[in-house]
Design a protein around this motif. Structure first.
Motif, PDB file in Angstrom:
ATOM      1  N   LYS A   2      -0.499  20.679  20.105  1.00 56.75           N
ATOM      2  CA  LYS A   2      -1.914  20.552  20.530  1.00 56.75           C
ATOM      3  C   LYS A   2      -2.700  21.840  20.287  1.00 56.75           C
ATOM      4  O   LYS A   2      -3.885  21.831  19.982  1.00 56.75           O
ATOM      5  CB  LYS A   2      -1.972  20.189  22.018  1.00 56.75           C
ATOM      6  N   ASP A   3      -2.024  22.987  20.451  1.00 58.85           N
ATOM      7  CA  ASP A   3      -2.719  24.268  20.268  1.00 58.85           C
ATOM      8  C   ASP A   3      -2.912  24.625  18.792  1.00 58.85           C
ATOM      9  O   ASP A   3      -3.404  25.702  18.466  1.00 58.85           O
ATOM     10  CB  ASP A   3      -1.956  25.393  20.987  1.00 58.85           C
ATOM     11  N   GLY A   4      -2.520  23.714  17.888  1.00 60.23           N
ATOM     12  CA  GLY A   4      -2.727  23.954  16.460  1.00 60.23           C
ATOM     13  C   GLY A   4      -1.583  24.699  15.791  1.00 60.23           C
ATOM     14  O   GLY A   4      -1.520  24.781  14.567  1.00 60.23           O
ATOM     15  N   GLY A   5      -0.667  25.266  16.594  1.00 62.88           N
ATOM     16  CA  GLY A   5       0.479  25.991  16.016  1.00 62.88           C
ATOM     17  C   GLY A   5       1.568  25.019  15.578  1.00 62.88           C
ATOM     18  O   GLY A   5       1.562  23.845  15.967  1.00 62.88           O
ATOM     19  N   LEU A   6       2.478  25.504  14.767  1.00 66.12           N
ATOM     20  CA  LEU A   6       3.576  24.644  14.318  1.00 66.12           C
ATOM     21  C   LEU A   6       4.485  24.300  15.501  1.00 66.12           C
ATOM     22  O   LEU A   6       4.859  25.178  16.283  1.00 66.12           O
ATOM     23  CB  LEU A   6       4.410  25.376  13.252  1.00 66.12           C
ATOM     24  N   GLU A   7       4.876  23.019  15.586  1.00 64.14           N
ATOM     25  CA  GLU A   7       5.745  22.612  16.701  1.00 64.14           C
ATOM     26  C   GLU A   7       7.103  23.295  16.640  1.00 64.14           C
ATOM     27  O   GLU A   7       7.719  23.592  17.651  1.00 64.14           O
ATOM     28  CB  GLU A   7       5.937  21.090  16.688  1.00 64.14           C
ATOM     29  N   VAL A   8       7.556  23.547  15.420  1.00 62.64           N
ATOM     30  CA  VAL A   8       8.883  24.149  15.278  1.00 62.64           C
ATOM     31  C   VAL A   8       8.942  25.513  15.963  1.00 62.64           C
ATOM     32  O   VAL A   8      10.002  25.948  16.442  1.00 62.64           O
ATOM     33  CB  VAL A   8       9.288  24.244  13.781  1.00 62.64           C
ATOM     34  N   ILE A  42      20.876  41.486  10.317  1.00 65.02           N
ATOM     35  CA  ILE A  42      20.126  42.333  11.247  1.00 65.02           C
ATOM     36  C   ILE A  42      19.636  41.418  12.373  1.00 65.02           C
ATOM     37  O   ILE A  42      19.423  40.219  12.155  1.00 65.02           O
ATOM     38  CB  ILE A  42      18.940  43.008  10.520  1.00 65.02           C
ATOM     39  N   GLU A  43      19.516  42.001  13.575  1.00 63.27           N
ATOM     40  CA  GLU A  43      18.968  41.197  14.683  1.00 63.27           C
ATOM     41  C   GLU A  43      17.521  41.599  14.939  1.00 63.27           C
ATOM     42  O   GLU A  43      17.233  42.792  15.014  1.00 63.27           O
ATOM     43  CB  GLU A  43      19.769  41.440  15.967  1.00 63.27           C
ATOM     44  N   VAL A  44      16.652  40.612  15.072  1.00 63.41           N
ATOM     45  CA  VAL A  44      15.264  40.931  15.409  1.00 63.41           C
ATOM     46  C   VAL A  44      14.923  40.265  16.745  1.00 63.41           C
ATOM     47  O   VAL A  44      15.546  39.263  17.119  1.00 63.41           O
ATOM     48  CB  VAL A  44      14.267  40.451  14.313  1.00 63.41           C
ATOM     49  N   HIS A  45      13.971  40.835  17.443  1.00 63.77           N
ATOM     50  CA  HIS A  45      13.652  40.337  18.791  1.00 63.77           C
ATOM     51  C   HIS A  45      12.278  39.704  18.897  1.00 63.77           C
ATOM     52  O   HIS A  45      11.845  39.294  19.968  1.00 63.77           O
ATOM     53  CB  HIS A  45      13.816  41.473  19.811  1.00 63.77           C
ATOM     54  N   GLU A  46      11.584  39.682  17.786  1.00 58.94           N
ATOM     55  CA  GLU A  46      10.347  38.889  17.761  1.00 58.94           C
ATOM     56  C   GLU A  46      10.135  38.414  16.341  1.00 58.94           C
ATOM     57  O   GLU A  46      10.661  38.996  15.391  1.00 58.94           O
ATOM     58  CB  GLU A  46       9.141  39.707  18.249  1.00 58.94           C
ATOM     59  N   MET A  47       9.389  37.319  16.239  1.00 60.88           N
ATOM     60  CA  MET A  47       9.096  36.806  14.902  1.00 60.88           C
ATOM     61  C   MET A  47       7.594  36.615  14.778  1.00 60.88           C
ATOM     62  O   MET A  47       6.930  36.187  15.720  1.00 60.88           O
ATOM     63  CB  MET A  47       9.849  35.497  14.656  1.00 60.88           C
ATOM     64  N   ASP A  48       7.101  36.935  13.593  1.00 61.94           N
ATOM     65  CA  ASP A  48       5.665  36.914  13.328  1.00 61.94           C
ATOM     66  C   ASP A  48       5.263  35.496  12.894  1.00 61.94           C
ATOM     67  O   ASP A  48       5.703  35.009  11.848  1.00 61.94           O
ATOM     68  CB  ASP A  48       5.403  37.944  12.218  1.00 61.94           C
ATOM     69  N   ALA A  49       4.414  34.838  13.720  1.00 62.23           N
ATOM     70  CA  ALA A  49       4.047  33.444  13.436  1.00 62.23           C
ATOM     71  C   ALA A  49       3.386  33.301  12.063  1.00 62.23           C
ATOM     72  O   ALA A  49       3.580  32.296  11.372  1.00 62.23           O
ATOM     73  CB  ALA A  49       3.119  32.922  14.532  1.00 62.23           C
TER      74      ALA A  49
END
Ligand SMILES: NC(=O)c1ccc[n+]([C@@H]2O[C@H](COP(=O)([O-])OP(=O)(O)OC[C@H]3O[C@@H](n4cnc5c(N)ncnc54)[C@H](O)[C@@H]3O)[C@@H](O)[C@H]2O)c1
Ligand SMILES: [Zn+2]
Length: 398
Positions: free
Chosen positions: A340-346, A373-380
């Motif tokens: 609903k917020d327009g972002g990807l559901e995945v 490598i481990e990352v702790h955030e992902m860029d939408a």
């Protein structure tokens, strides 16, 4: 035991012990041939009573493809192999992801264990794919707080990945594996002959877990997969045996040497590609199999890694084209579904993943091939661009 002064009026006793686990993972052919002693020896190795009680569950998909399996189990065990008591004719249980949803199958198995008076030293044997093994294993792990489980995985995925590890579970609350346990099996017996009747979707799909471990752990295995992708798809020779063995070895190595077999920490390399995969399975209402969803998840995270400069475009393209040659998908329309917020559901899969694993979000990505490598955030925005790249690649051809 040390008694520590805590500063308060209460004393604290620091309880500490460790438990060591060991279980064999065998590879064989003709497991149910009366001349093959492996199953009998396995049962004998755990026998501490005159006769042990055994309950066997068989996957219905396997039985449809190979109706002789339940009878072969009865003949094998009746032939004196293992001197055990088969407490009832092998029970056929639903296989496949849909059967993993909800408590029905698990409850039926628990009831039978109770009605047939299995004790903690009895054996439950599960013969089938990863889904039914997850459920049979879960039920066995909670009855009497754990009845011995022998897994006989019969799919590419379960022989190389799910069936050789320490986890069980079922889908609940709209989430994959929402309920489950960590419970190492008594033994795993992988018989390559079972793979002959496997549908192509599951034959190919299971190899996505091979790509998963190869990309982040083993460049020479990755090169081997790239070289043999088309031949693996055509089921040539004994290539599948090599692929399954190497996948299982890498999986077992990780569980044995990571220092975190029960996943108390946040790092989870065996879940590379899985944050999206689990969400895609749910979003597709399980029309995407686990293997296919994992392939798309790997494709997405490889594009993402490329977008962040962790792998080169050439490395990304090698991953995508090898998976395509093998017949694995790298795209599905559910990837583009918006909320609903327009972002990807995945993207909601990231929060589900964090909550399921606990602690801070930790996603494993490749860092060049064969390393991670481990990352702790992902860029939408980079995820959006990766989805667009995969869609264009699908539309325009690789
Ligand atoms: N516990 C873990 O650590 C772990 C790890 C990875 C995956 N998994 C789980 O494993 C499941 C996927 O397992 P899977 O890929 O084995 O698929 P599956 O168990 O869903 O089986 C796929 C289909 O093949 C049928 N089948 C099984 N063996 C057969 C045979 N030899 N011949 C013909 N048909 C046969 C089944 O009835 C089913 O219809 C997912 O639920 C996934 O979450 C668990
Ligand atoms: Zn998986």
């Amino acid at each position: 035991m040390k008694r520590k002064k805590t500063g308060s009026k209460r004393d604290c006793y620091r309880q500490r012990f460790s438990v060591s686990y060991t279980y064999p993972v065998h590879f064989t052919h003709g497991l149910l041939d009366p001349k093959n002693p492996l199953l009998a020896d396995t049962l004998r190795s755990g026998r501490d009573m005159e006769r042990c009680r055994v309950l066997v569950y068989v996957d219905d998909g396997l039985v449809r493809a190979n109706p002789a399996v339940p009878g072969a189990i009865v003949s094998y065990l009746a032939g004196g192999n293992g001197s055990c008591e088969l407490v009832q004719y092998p029970e056929v249980v639903p296989g496949g992801e849909r059967a993993k949803n909800g408590w029905n199958v698990v409850q039926n198995i628990m009831s039978t264990l109770g009605n047939r008076h299995l004790c903690r030293h009895s054996f439950v044997i599960g013969v089938g794919g990863g889904s039914m093994l997850d459920m049979v294993g879960f039920a066995a792990s909670i009855v009497h707080r754990g009845v011995r489980l022998i897994r006989v995985p019969t799919t590419v995925l379960s022989q190389g990945d799910g069936g050789v590890g320490v986890k069980n579970g079922m889908d609940e609350h709209g989430m994959k594996n929402f309920v489950g346990t960590f419970a190492p099996p008594f033994a795993v017996l992988n018989d390559f002959d079972f793979l002959e009747t496997l549908e192509s979707k599951y034959w190919i799909g299971g190899l996505s877990e091979s790509f998963k471990v190869a990309i982040i752990k083993d460049t020479s295995f990755f090169d081997w997969l790239c070289r043999n992708a088309s031949r693996l798809k055509k089921r040539q020779g004994k290539l599948i045996e090599e692929a399954v063995r190497r996948t299982a070895e890498l999986h077992l190595d990780h569980i044995r040497t990571s220092g975190d077999p029960f996943e108390f920490g946040t790092a989870r390399p065996l879940d590379f590609g899985h944050w999206a995969a689990h969400k895609l399975e749910v979003l597709s209402n399980y029309t995407l199999g686990h293997g296919q969803a994992v392939a798309i998840g790997i494709a997405l995270d490889s594009c993402y890694a490329c977008g962040c400069g962790l792998i080169t475009p050439a490395e990304r393209n090698r991953i995508l084209s090898a998976m395509t040659r093998l017949g694995l998908p790298t795209w599905d329309a559910v990837l583009e579904r918006t909320a609903k917020d327009g972002g990807l559901e995945v993207l909601k899969g990231l929060e589900d993943f964090r909550e399921h694993l606990g602690g801070v979000l930790t996603v494993t990505l490749p860092k060049r091939l064969g390393r991670k490598i481990e990352v702790h955030e992902m860029d939408a925005a980079v995820i959006d661009a990766s989805v667009a790249f995969l869609r264009d690649r699908k539309c325009n051809g690789p």
